[in-house]
Scaffold this motif. Structure first.
Motif, PDB file in Angstrom:
ATOM      1  N   ARG A 458      -5.198  -0.809 -74.489  1.00 36.66           N
ATOM      2  CA  ARG A 458      -4.271  -0.222 -73.662  1.00 36.66           C
ATOM      3  C   ARG A 458      -5.260   0.150 -72.268  1.00 36.66           C
ATOM      4  O   ARG A 458      -4.863   0.342 -71.169  1.00 36.66           O
ATOM      5  N   ALA A 459      -6.752   0.475 -72.595  1.00 35.19           N
ATOM      6  CA  ALA A 459      -7.603   0.738 -71.403  1.00 35.19           C
ATOM      7  C   ALA A 459      -7.800  -0.450 -70.470  1.00 35.19           C
ATOM      8  O   ALA A 459      -8.246  -0.036 -69.549  1.00 35.19           O
ATOM      9  N   ARG A 460      -7.837  -1.578 -71.244  1.00 34.95           N
ATOM     10  CA  ARG A 460      -7.970  -2.579 -70.395  1.00 34.95           C
ATOM     11  C   ARG A 460      -6.897  -3.529 -69.712  1.00 34.95           C
ATOM     12  O   ARG A 460      -7.226  -4.030 -68.696  1.00 34.95           O
ATOM     13  N   ALA A 462      -2.570  -3.785 -68.657  1.00 37.96           N
ATOM     14  CA  ALA A 462      -1.295  -3.084 -68.482  1.00 37.96           C
ATOM     15  C   ALA A 462      -0.510  -4.138 -67.749  1.00 37.96           C
ATOM     16  O   ALA A 462      -0.922  -4.894 -66.862  1.00 37.96           O
ATOM     17  N   PRO A 540      -6.442   0.462 -65.515  1.00 35.14           N
ATOM     18  CA  PRO A 540      -6.987  -0.707 -66.481  1.00 35.14           C
ATOM     19  C   PRO A 540      -7.801  -1.652 -65.664  1.00 35.14           C
ATOM     20  O   PRO A 540      -7.768  -1.781 -64.636  1.00 35.14           O
ATOM     21  N   ARG A 571      -9.148  -4.965 -59.375  1.00 39.42           N
ATOM     22  CA  ARG A 571      -8.930  -5.424 -60.655  1.00 39.42           C
ATOM     23  C   ARG A 571      -8.617  -6.819 -60.876  1.00 39.42           C
ATOM     24  O   ARG A 571      -8.135  -7.611 -59.941  1.00 39.42           O
TER      25      ARG A 571
END
Length: 635
Positions: A458-460, A462, A540, A571
């Motif tokens: 989830r943190a990395r 999306a 993310p 990103r």
């Protein structure tokens, strides 16, 4: 269709339904819930038993009163009997009411668990499952079926348990007076059993048919309400109303047949009551004449049996509601116990279901609950994204992706381009961890997605898609879906990043304005910016944009593209390009056709190469409003 565990499931004639648990699995689930609450269940049954005992006492007292009157006892003999009847009535009333409350509360607790489990499972159902079954079936389960079980839990089940306890004690009391009176009263039992044996096998399928008919009707209503603009545009009102009328008529006809069946069942119950009471009266007369029992005892037995008419009637006549609740329980348990099929080692599995985020949001991935994730997962070394040898099929026959390999370096922007059905969205979903490849692997920072813990995934990673949804509630809470603990300043900054702050602050109550259903309606462009602001708030390392500007329309496309660029700045970004201007600004373009990569490279090199991408780019540049055929539709 059949569940993997062997339980039968039912389906509508024209479409597949969500699984319906068989009797074995339904009772197994219910027994587990009851077993976990055995102290409450035991106490409720003991209180109910005390209430049943107190209800039997007055019949004995009335029998004693008859004998005393026949013996010409004085008026003082009535006083103790009156006291016994009064006390028994009070105790019986209090304990019966308390038992009803305790049983109703216990059933309500189990229903609450069932509702929560059903909703929790429904939020994780794959989109492919809902596409096959339709939303109407799911809505009828969490709505109509839950209401049916709720009514049974609060009204029917407590009444049935009390009636059952009273019936057992009454028969035991009659046998206690004289075993022959008890045997005479038991004459009604096989007649009751025959009535149930006739009714239940006929009623259960009818109630299941009724539930399916209601689900079909709900599905039609949902489809037409969601597509009401299309219905109006093509003047389909009468045709759609006709279809809804047919579905509703089918549900009505089944309900009428169920009621007809029930009235025939009532006639059989009345027949059993008649023969039972007649047997007791005849047996009592013979026993009194033979001196085996007194008139009062015979009268007490007759009163005991006659008092059973109402509770037994309730016990039997509520079987229709119990049948309906049982059918509803099986439908809900079928959803609760619907689990994803384990990932195959190799090859494709026709019944394999892709997984989706646990929060069900298509705009921004929530907790990715993939099977086999370990808490001690490896940590990615960077923000790179790599898909190697990916193959995927939705049905196990037609390959949507055939050996696709893509690498996106940390911080790079790669665009996927291709015609409809090329496999772009499927590849994006695999990259985001929403779908699992049948072959091949997706890796983040060198670590396979299957080895990432849910929080790490989830943190990395999306994903933002074109299917944006605005949840009902304050705008700021809608933003906080991405990060519940975000402060107002952080939410404001996220909106400012994607260029949405001006219109958000211009709402009647600013960020506290209620949006979504029943609130302020956002435009398609505003909803898309809201989804991108969630992306910024989640922060993310890797962002996947699946046609995230497609729904904005031509007028807002440039603004949304600018918002998307701002949201993904810095990103690693994989873009499913709806507009080729997105591809032109990417570091690298990958062209997909029929699930294969046919071209790859920077925009200017692909244009100069004169291949498929160059054709799409020329069509894009020369498109005009008067020449629809020249437009390159890339969705």
């Amino acid at each position: 269709m059949t569940r993997p565990d062997g339980d039968d499931t039912a389906a509508a004639p024209d479409r597949e339904l969500l699984p319906i648990a068989g009797a074995r699995r339904t009772w197994s689930w219910l027994w587990r819930e009851l077993r976990g609450r055995w102290p409450s269940l035991t106490f409720a049954l003991l209180v109910g038993l005390l209430g049943a005992v107190a209800s039997v006492v007055p019949a004995y007292a009335l029998g004693a009163l008859v004998d005393r009157v026949r013996e010409h006892a004085g008026g003082s003999a009535i006083v103790p009997i009156t006291i016994v009847i009064t006390v028994a009535a009070l105790v019986g009333g209090v304990t019966t009411g308390l038992a009803t409350y305790l049983i109703g509360r216990l059933c309500g607790q189990i229903l609450a668990v069932l509702r929560e489990a059903t909703v929790a499972r429904a939020l994780t159902l794959p989109a492919t499952t809902l596409e096959r079954t339709g939303k109407g079936d799911l809505l009828s389960r969490v709505g109509t079926d839950a209401a049916s079980i709720g009514k049974a839990a609060s009204d029917v089940i407590p009444t049935m348990i009390s009636a059952f306890l009273l019936g057992v004690l009454s028969v035991a009391a009659m046998a206690g007076i004289d075993w022959r009176l008890g045997l005479a009263g038991a004459v009604a039992v096989p007649l009751y059993a025959l009535a149930l044996r006739w009714y239940l096998p006929r009623a259960a399928p009818q109630y299941a048919r009724e539930r399916r008919a209601v689900a079909d009707s709900s599905q039609l209503l949902v489809e037409n309400m969601q597509g009401v603009r299309t219905v109006h545009a093509y003047r389909l009102e009468q045709a759609r109303l006709h279809d809804i009328g047919i579905a509703s008529g089918r549900a009505r006809d089944i309900s009428v047949s169920v009621f007809t069946l029930f009235t025939r069942f009532v006639g059989r119950v009345n027949r059993a009551e008649f023969f039972g009471l007649a047997a007791i009266l005849v047996a009592g007369f013979l026993l009194v004449r033979g001196g085996s029992v007194t008139v009062g005892e015979s009268a007490a037995a007759a009163v005991l049996f006659h008092r059973l008419f109402n509770p037994i009637g309730m016990l039997l006549f509520t079987f229709d509601e119990v049948q309906a609740a049982g059918a509803s329980l099986a439908r809900l348990v079928g959803v609760v116990e619907l689990t994803p099929t384990p990932r195959p080692a190799t090859g494709y599995s026709p019944d394999r279901e892709p997984l989706e985020p646990a929060d069900g949001s298509p705009e921004l991935s929530g907790e990715q609950r993939l099977p086999g994730l370990s808490s001690g997962s490896r940590v990615p070394t960077d923000g790179s994204l790599e898909l190697s040898g990916v193959r995927f099929s939705y049905d196990g026959q037609v390959e949507v992706l055939d050996g696709v390999s893509v690498r996106v370096a940390a911080g790079a922007r790669v665009a996927l381009v291709g015609s409809t059905g090329a496999g772009k969205s499927t590849l994006a979903a695999i990259a985001a961890g929403i779908l699992r490849p049948g072959h091949g692997e997706a890796r983040v920072g060198g670590v396979p997605l299957a080895e990432l813990a849910p929080a790490d995934l989830r943190a990395r990673v999306a994903i933002v898609t074109q299917e944006t949804h605005v949840f009902a509630g304050p705008l700021i809470e809608d933003l906080r879906l991405a990060r519940p603990g975000a402060s107002p300043d952080e939410a404001t900054e996220a909106l400012a990043t994607v260029g949405a702050l001006d219109w958000a602050q211009g709402l009647p109550d600013g960020l506290d304005t209620v949006v979504g259903e029943g609130g302020h309606e956002l435009t398609a462009a505003q909803a898309q910016q809201l989804a991108l602001a969630r992306l910024v708030l989640a922060d993310p390392a890797i962002a996947v944009l699946d046609e995230a500007t497609a729904e904005a329309g031509s007028l807002g496309a440039r603004d949304i593209e600018a918002s998307a660029a701002a949201a993904t700045r810095g990103r690693t970004t994989l873009i499913v390009a709806h507009r080729l201007t997105q591809a032109a600004s990417a570091d690298r373009v990958i062209v997909l056709e029929h699930g294969r990569v046919i071209e790859e490279g920077p925009h200017h090199e692909l244009v100069a190469a004169g291949g498929r991408y160059a054709e799409l780019w020329r069509a894009w540049e020369t498109r005009t409003p008067t020449s629809p055929s020249s437009k390159a539709r890339l969705t």
